[in-house]
Design a protein around this motif. Structure first.
Motif, short mmCIF file in Angstrom:
data_model
loop_
_atom_site.label_atom_id
_atom_site.label_comp_id
_atom_site.label_asym_id
_atom_site.label_seq_id
_atom_site.Cartn_x
_atom_site.Cartn_y
_atom_site.Cartn_z
N ASN A 110 0.38 -1.10 0.39
CA ASN A 110 0.10 0.31 0.02
C ASN A 110 0.91 1.67 0.35
OD1 ASN A 110 -1.58 1.85 1.96
ND2 ASN A 110 -2.61 0.65 0.60
N TRP A 111 2.21 1.01 0.55
CA TRP A 111 3.05 2.43 1.46
C TRP A 111 3.35 2.81 -0.49
CZ3 TRP A 111 4.61 5.95 4.20
CH2 TRP A 111 6.26 6.88 4.12
N ASN A 112 4.36 0.83 -0.87
CA ASN A 112 4.92 1.26 -2.33
C ASN A 112 4.23 1.79 -3.09
OD1 ASN A 112 7.42 0.92 -1.00
ND2 ASN A 112 6.85 -1.08 -0.96
N PHE A 113 2.63 1.66 -3.74
CA PHE A 113 2.22 2.34 -5.06
C PHE A 113 1.73 3.44 -4.53
CE2 PHE A 113 -2.98 2.71 -5.63
CZ PHE A 113 -2.64 2.51 -6.97
N ILE A 114 1.21 3.99 -3.18
CA ILE A 114 0.95 5.31 -3.36
C ILE A 114 2.08 6.36 -3.43
CG2 ILE A 114 -0.46 6.65 -1.46
CD1 ILE A 114 -2.16 4.60 -0.80
N GLY A 116 4.72 5.69 -4.28
CA GLY A 116 5.79 5.42 -6.36
C GLY A 116 4.76 6.62 -7.30
N VAL A 117 3.26 6.76 -6.37
CA VAL A 117 2.87 6.98 -8.01
C VAL A 117 2.81 9.41 -7.24
CG1 VAL A 117 0.27 7.87 -9.29
CG2 VAL A 117 0.97 5.89 -9.04
N ASN A 118 2.28 9.03 -5.82
CA ASN A 118 2.15 10.37 -5.69
C ASN A 118 3.38 11.60 -5.51
OD1 ASN A 118 -0.54 9.80 -5.79
ND2 ASN A 118 -0.50 9.98 -3.53
N GLY A 119 3.80 10.49 -4.93
CA GLY A 119 5.98 10.76 -3.85
C GLY A 119 6.32 10.79 -5.39
N LEU A 120 7.08 9.89 -5.89
CA LEU A 120 8.38 9.49 -7.01
C LEU A 120 7.66 10.14 -8.29
CD1 LEU A 120 10.81 8.72 -8.32
CD2 LEU A 120 8.85 6.50 -8.37
N GLY A 121 6.11 10.18 -8.21
CA GLY A 121 5.68 10.31 -9.84
C GLY A 121 6.36 12.06 -10.18
N GLN A 152 -2.16 17.86 7.80
CA GLN A 152 -2.39 16.90 8.70
C GLN A 152 -2.65 15.02 8.13
OE1 GLN A 152 -6.42 17.71 9.95
NE2 GLN A 152 -6.03 20.17 10.40
N GLY A 153 -2.14 14.35 9.20
CA GLY A 153 -2.39 13.09 9.41
C GLY A 153 -3.48 12.41 10.05
N PHE A 154 -4.40 12.01 8.90
CA PHE A 154 -5.77 10.70 9.15
C PHE A 154 -5.33 9.75 9.20
CE2 PHE A 154 -6.17 15.38 6.52
CZ PHE A 154 -7.12 16.03 7.49
N ASP A 155 -5.93 8.94 10.40
CA ASP A 155 -5.98 7.64 10.48
C ASP A 155 -5.71 6.50 9.48
OD1 ASP A 155 -8.10 8.28 10.53
OD2 ASP A 155 -8.62 7.39 12.73
N ASN A 156 -6.93 7.00 8.74
CA ASN A 156 -7.10 5.53 8.28
C ASN A 156 -6.53 6.02 6.55
OD1 ASN A 156 -8.82 4.68 9.43
ND2 ASN A 156 -10.29 5.60 8.91
N VAL A 157 -5.83 6.78 6.49
CA VAL A 157 -4.84 7.01 4.96
C VAL A 157 -3.26 7.24 5.12
CG1 VAL A 157 -6.87 7.48 3.97
CG2 VAL A 157 -5.81 9.37 5.21
N ALA A 158 -2.04 6.61 5.93
CA ALA A 158 -0.93 7.39 6.55
C ALA A 158 -0.54 7.43 5.77
CB ALA A 158 -0.26 6.17 7.77
N PRO A 159 -0.75 6.26 4.61
CA PRO A 159 0.54 6.20 3.54
C PRO A 159 0.20 7.61 2.70
CG PRO A 159 0.35 4.00 3.57
CD PRO A 159 -0.51 5.03 4.72
#
Ligand code: NAD
Length: 265
Positions: A110-114, A116-121, A152-159
Motif C-alpha cells: 500500500n505504501w509503495n503504490f501510493i 510511487g505515484v504521488n511522491g516519486l511520480g 494533517q495526518g489522518f488515521d485511515n490514510v497514513a501512506p
C-alpha cells in the motif's frame, strides 16, 4: 485575452476529476493543453471532446498516455507536447492515488503504490519538466497537487498523507533548486472534492469498517468545512489557472489551500 492565452500546458491525471477540470479551465482561457493520464482510452476521449473548446478560445489540445512513475513515459509525454505546441510553459503534476487502510493494517504494498505515484511520480514530473524548461532557456512553471492530507495526518490514510507531505517538501526543494533557471514551483491543496477518487475512498472506508453507509465518510470528514459544502472540481480551477498564469510569477515554494476553510494553517 484569457489569463493563459498562448501558454502551453501539460496536466497529468487529466482523464477525470480535478485534472480534467484544470485542463478545461486552461483551455477556456486560451492555453494549449495536453491532457495526460494512464487511462489511455478515457484521456483520448476527454481530449477529443475538448477540440471545439480549444479552437473556440484560440488554443490547441492534445493528449498523452503516461504512467507518471515511469521516467521514459514522462519524457515521451513532454516530447509529444513539445512536438505539437512547439514549447511547454507549465506542467501540472496532478496524477494521484489513494487506497485507505486502517493505520495498523497498512502494508508495504500500500505504501509503495501510493508513494510511487504521488511522491516519486511528482518528483520525476518536476525533474523532466524542469529539464525541458532549461533546454528552452526558461522560464517555466511547475504546479503540484497537494491536499489537506499534506497539512494533517489522518488515521485511515497514513501512506496517502505521507505522500502528500512529500509533495509539499518536493515543492520547496524544487523551488529552491530551480529558481536560478527562472522556474517557479507551486502547489495547491484541495480539501474534499467530489470526484471518482472520493467515491472509491468511500467504498474502501466501508470495506475496512471505518464507515457503515455510502456517503457517511464524506459527510463526517467534511462537517467542519466553513463554506458548508464539499468542492466540485470547478471550485479549484480559478486558482489553478492563476498558478499557470503570469499573475503568479512572483510566487514560488508555496502551497495554496483550496479547501473551503477546512484546515486553517
Ligand atoms: N478528490 C479529492 O477530494 C482530493 C483532495 C485533495 C487532493 N486530491 C488530489 O488531487 C489529484 C486528483 O484527484 P482526483 O480526485 O481528480 O482523482 P481521480 O481518481 O478522480 O483522478 C485521478 C486520475 O489520475 C490518473 N492516474 C492514477 N495513477 C496514475 C499514474 N500512475 N500515471 C498517470 N495517471 C494516473 C487516473 O487514471 C485518474 O484519471 C490527486 O493528486 C489527488 O490526490 C484530491
Amino acid at each position: 485575452m484569457g489569463r493563459v492565452s498562448g501558454r502551453s500546458c501539460i496536466v497529468t491525471g487529466a482523464a477525470q476529476g480535478i485534472g480534467r477540470a484544470i485542463g478545461e479551465a486552461l483551455l477556456d482561457e486560451g492555453a494549449d493543453v495536453c491532457f495526460a493520464d494512464m487511462n489511455a482510452e478515457k484521456v483520448a476521449a476527454v481530449a477529443a471532446s475538448n477540440e471545439g473548446r480549444a479552437s473556440g478560445a484560440g488554443g490547441m489540445v492534445t493528449h498523452a498516455t503516461v504512467n507518471v512513475t515511469d521516467r521514459a513515459q514522462v519524457q515521451a509525454m513532454i516530447g509529444h507536447s513539445v512536438s505539437v505546441f512547439g514549447k511547454i510553459d507549465v506542467v501540472f503534476n496532478n496524477a494521484g492515488v489513494n487506497k485507505p487502510m486502517n493505520f495498523l493494517d497498512a502494508t508495504e504494498e500500500n505504501w509503495n503504490f501510493i508513494m510511487g505515484v504521488n511522491g516519486l511520480g511528482c518528483m520525476i514530473g518536476m525533474q523532466e519538466a524542469a529539464k525541458q524548461f532549461i533546454r528552452q532557456g526558461g522560464p517555466g512553471k511547475i504546479v503540484n497537487t497537494a491536499s489537506i492530507a499534506s497539512r494533517q495526518g489522518f488515521d485511515n490514510v497514513a501512506p496517502y498523507c505521507a505522500s502528500k507531505w512529500a509533495v509539499v517538501s518536493l515543492t520547496q526543494s524544487g523551488a529552491r533548486d530551480l529558481a536560478k533557471h527562472d522556474i517557479t514551483v507551486t502547489g495547491f491543496a484541495p480539501g474534499v472534492v467530489a470526484t471518482e477518487m472520493w467515491e472509491e475512498v468511500d467504498r474502501d472506508l466501508m470495506s475496512i469498517g471505518a464507515s457503515e453507509r455510502p456517503g457517511q465518510a464524506m459527510e463526517e470528514f467534511s462537517s467542519e468545512i466553513l463554506k458548508g459544502r464539499v468542492a466540485q472540481p470547478q471550485d479549484i480551477t480559478g486558482t489553478t489557472t492563476f498558478l499557470a498564469s503570469r499573475d503568479s510569477d512572483y510566487m514560488t515554494g508555496q502551497i495554496v489551500m483550496i479547501d473551503g476553510g477546512m484546515t486553517l494553517v
